[in-house]
Design a protein around this motif. Sequence first.
Motif, PDB file in Angstrom:
ATOM      1  N   SER A  91       1.189  -0.951  -0.073  1.00 62.70           N
ATOM      2  CA  SER A  91      -0.033  -0.125   0.221  1.00 62.70           C
ATOM      3  C   SER A  91       0.683   1.672  -0.489  1.00 62.70           C
ATOM      4  O   SER A  91       0.686   2.101  -0.382  1.00 62.70           O
ATOM      5  CB  SER A  91      -0.795  -0.021   1.554  1.00 62.70           C
ATOM      6  OG  SER A  91      -1.820   1.084   1.772  1.00 62.70           O
ATOM      7  N   LYS A  92       1.570   1.544   0.503  1.00 68.51           N
ATOM      8  CA  LYS A  92       2.918   2.563   0.639  1.00 68.51           C
ATOM      9  C   LYS A  92       3.597   2.673  -0.168  1.00 68.51           C
ATOM     10  O   LYS A  92       3.807   3.445  -1.044  1.00 68.51           O
ATOM     11  CB  LYS A  92       3.768   2.124   1.866  1.00 68.51           C
ATOM     12  CG  LYS A  92       2.973   1.832   3.659  1.00 68.51           C
ATOM     13  CD  LYS A  92       2.865   3.085   3.372  1.00 68.51           C
ATOM     14  CE  LYS A  92       2.058   3.480   4.873  1.00 68.51           C
ATOM     15  NZ  LYS A  92       1.270   4.362   5.354  1.00 68.51           N
TER      16      LYS A  92
ATOM     17  N   THR B 180       1.154   4.293  -2.782  1.00 72.50           N
ATOM     18  CA  THR B 180       1.563   5.855  -2.336  1.00 72.50           C
ATOM     19  C   THR B 180       3.024   6.388  -2.944  1.00 72.50           C
ATOM     20  O   THR B 180       2.382   7.474  -4.240  1.00 72.50           O
ATOM     21  CB  THR B 180       1.414   6.257  -1.361  1.00 72.50           C
ATOM     22  OG1 THR B 180       0.283   5.539  -0.588  1.00 72.50           O
ATOM     23  CG2 THR B 180       1.415   7.942  -0.423  1.00 72.50           C
TER      24      THR B 180
ATOM     25  N   THR C 119       2.118   6.875  -6.627  1.00 72.65           N
ATOM     26  CA  THR C 119       1.406   7.805  -7.450  1.00 72.65           C
ATOM     27  C   THR C 119       1.787   8.932  -6.829  1.00 72.65           C
ATOM     28  O   THR C 119       1.741   9.490  -7.839  1.00 72.65           O
ATOM     29  CB  THR C 119       0.125   7.831  -6.065  1.00 72.65           C
ATOM     30  OG1 THR C 119      -0.441   6.257  -5.934  1.00 72.65           O
ATOM     31  CG2 THR C 119      -0.751   8.656  -6.613  1.00 72.65           C
ATOM     32  N   GLN C 120       2.661   9.712  -6.610  1.00 77.49           N
ATOM     33  CA  GLN C 120       2.719  10.752  -5.922  1.00 77.49           C
ATOM     34  C   GLN C 120       4.052  11.213  -7.082  1.00 77.49           C
ATOM     35  O   GLN C 120       4.242  11.859  -7.409  1.00 77.49           O
ATOM     36  CB  GLN C 120       3.566  10.905  -4.279  1.00 77.49           C
ATOM     37  CG  GLN C 120       3.142  10.878  -3.908  1.00 77.49           C
ATOM     38  CD  GLN C 120       1.289  12.293  -3.829  1.00 77.49           C
ATOM     39  OE1 GLN C 120       1.748  13.164  -4.726  1.00 77.49           O
ATOM     40  NE2 GLN C 120       0.547  11.705  -3.759  1.00 77.49           N
TER      41      GLN C 120
ATOM     42  N   ARG D  94       5.410  15.760  -1.039  1.00 76.88           N
ATOM     43  CA  ARG D  94       4.867  14.419  -0.362  1.00 76.88           C
ATOM     44  C   ARG D  94       5.881  12.833  -0.986  1.00 76.88           C
ATOM     45  O   ARG D  94       5.238  12.169  -0.184  1.00 76.88           O
ATOM     46  CB  ARG D  94       3.412  14.490  -1.680  1.00 76.88           C
ATOM     47  CG  ARG D  94       2.353  15.258  -1.210  1.00 76.88           C
ATOM     48  CD  ARG D  94       0.925  15.678  -2.364  1.00 76.88           C
ATOM     49  NE  ARG D  94       0.164  16.704  -2.024  1.00 76.88           N
ATOM     50  CZ  ARG D  94      -0.699  17.185  -2.967  1.00 76.88           C
ATOM     51  NH1 ARG D  94      -1.001  16.646  -3.960  1.00 76.88           N
ATOM     52  NH2 ARG D  94      -1.505  17.710  -2.246  1.00 76.88           N
TER      53      ARG D  94
ATOM     54  N   ALA E 142       5.529  10.774   1.111  1.00 74.22           N
ATOM     55  CA  ALA E 142       5.354   9.155   0.951  1.00 74.22           C
ATOM     56  C   ALA E 142       6.710   7.733   0.927  1.00 74.22           C
ATOM     57  O   ALA E 142       6.627   6.818   1.271  1.00 74.22           O
ATOM     58  CB  ALA E 142       4.937   8.905  -0.215  1.00 74.22           C
TER      59      ALA E 142
END
Length: 193
Positions: free
Chosen positions: A35-36, A39, A42-43, A140, A144
């Motif tokens: 999950s991390k 992220t 995504t960033q 971000r 992350a």
Amino acid sequence: MKRILLSLVAGIFAMTLFSSCGYNSMVKLDENVKSKWGTVQTQYQRRADLIPNLVNTVKGAAKFEQGTLTAVTEARAKATQMTVKADDLSPENIRKFQAAQGELSQALGKLLSITENYPELRATQQFSDLSAQLEGTENRITVARKDFNDAVQEYNSKIRSFPANLTAGMFGFKQKGYFEADAASQNAPKVEF
């Protein structure tokens, strides 16, 4: 009848042993790392999506800096082609991913430093907005990456601790890689007046 009862007791014992060795918690920690990682990706994708707009904005004002614009575009292409699946977060794959992203960061840094030579560009609202969005995205990314490293640390600690390491080895849980500081960041910048 004794054989069935013995099998049942052995099954319950095995389930208790595996749960006490943390199989389920390893699965949860592995999912947290994935999950991390999502992220983080995504960033980085958000940053990659901002770059074409930034390049196009700069292109109009900085006609003599074509080499820099090309370098940014090529670094973006390389960085977006480098993917690491959440199931294969080995230290080597993380280093490769980080290297591709680092090249893009360097190219962006050079582009933004060149824009200092173009005050009319820096004064435009579009450039100002894109720069602010890019700066926010870089922040971000930093958060992350830290969250990812924290999740990896917890996961790696679990699978290397006894007796959980026995269960981890039995079920194929492998260590995950960390984001590390870039090699260039180890040297202090040289300041001359």
